[in-house]
Motif scaffolding. Sequence first.
Motif, PDB file in Angstrom:
ATOM      1  N   UNK A   5      68.964  29.372 102.752  1.00 27.62           N
ATOM      2  CA  UNK A   5      68.359  29.493 101.024  1.00 27.62           C
ATOM      3  C   UNK A   5      66.803  29.177 101.116  1.00 27.62           C
ATOM      4  N   UNK A   6      66.443  28.091 101.826  1.00 29.43           N
ATOM      5  CA  UNK A   6      65.106  27.731 101.797  1.00 29.43           C
ATOM      6  C   UNK A   6      64.129  28.646 102.203  1.00 29.43           C
ATOM      7  N   UNK A   7      64.727  29.825 103.162  1.00 31.82           N
ATOM      8  CA  UNK A   7      64.075  30.754 103.938  1.00 31.82           C
ATOM      9  C   UNK A   7      63.887  32.008 102.850  1.00 31.82           C
ATOM     10  N   UNK A   8      64.578  32.055 101.721  1.00 32.92           N
ATOM     11  CA  UNK A   8      64.601  33.327 101.062  1.00 32.92           C
ATOM     12  C   UNK A   8      63.401  33.291  99.937  1.00 32.92           C
ATOM     13  N   UNK A   9      62.967  34.668  99.939  1.00 33.42           N
ATOM     14  CA  UNK A   9      61.711  34.898  99.123  1.00 33.42           C
ATOM     15  C   UNK A   9      60.642  34.215  99.716  1.00 33.42           C
ATOM     16  N   UNK A  10      59.757  33.428  98.696  1.00 35.09           N
ATOM     17  CA  UNK A  10      58.574  32.679  99.112  1.00 35.09           C
ATOM     18  C   UNK A  10      58.936  31.514  99.901  1.00 35.09           C
ATOM     19  N   UNK A  34      64.818  31.449  89.492  1.00 30.83           N
ATOM     20  CA  UNK A  34      65.097  32.877  88.721  1.00 30.83           C
ATOM     21  C   UNK A  34      65.099  33.770  89.490  1.00 30.83           C
ATOM     22  N   UNK A  35      64.989  33.818  90.764  1.00 32.64           N
ATOM     23  CA  UNK A  35      65.041  35.383  91.489  1.00 32.64           C
ATOM     24  C   UNK A  35      66.401  35.369  92.211  1.00 32.64           C
ATOM     25  N   UNK A  36      67.112  36.701  92.233  1.00 34.20           N
ATOM     26  CA  UNK A  36      68.283  36.715  92.832  1.00 34.20           C
ATOM     27  C   UNK A  36      68.227  37.659  93.997  1.00 34.20           C
ATOM     28  N   UNK A  37      68.739  37.243  95.082  1.00 29.96           N
ATOM     29  CA  UNK A  37      68.828  37.808  96.482  1.00 29.96           C
ATOM     30  C   UNK A  37      70.246  38.223  96.968  1.00 29.96           C
TER      31      UNK A  37
END
Length: 91
Positions: free
Chosen positions: A38-43, A23-26
């Motif tokens: 993709x796996x490294x984005x956000x948490x 639910x998060x946009x980067x």
Amino acid sequence: MAQDDKAHGGGQGHQKWKVQVENDVYGWDSQYITGAQVRGLGPGIPESMDLFLKVKGKAGQLVKDTDSIDLSVPGIEKFYAQEASSEAGEQ
């Protein structure tokens, strides 16, 4: 992704893309992104979970760490993770 998301990228040749993970946009500075990125984005998404790409009207597509995804493809909605033992759902 919305049609005008690409129009808000800034100067020529320097387009900012939007990547939705769960639910998060980067913001992303390249037209392409790998599964590992993709796996490294956000948490982050742990290796114990499978990564899927949701494209409008289709079931989730498994994304490997080495897969390169073209963010300009129409219909891309988001990336999401599921336990490795489960099947791709209609997220």
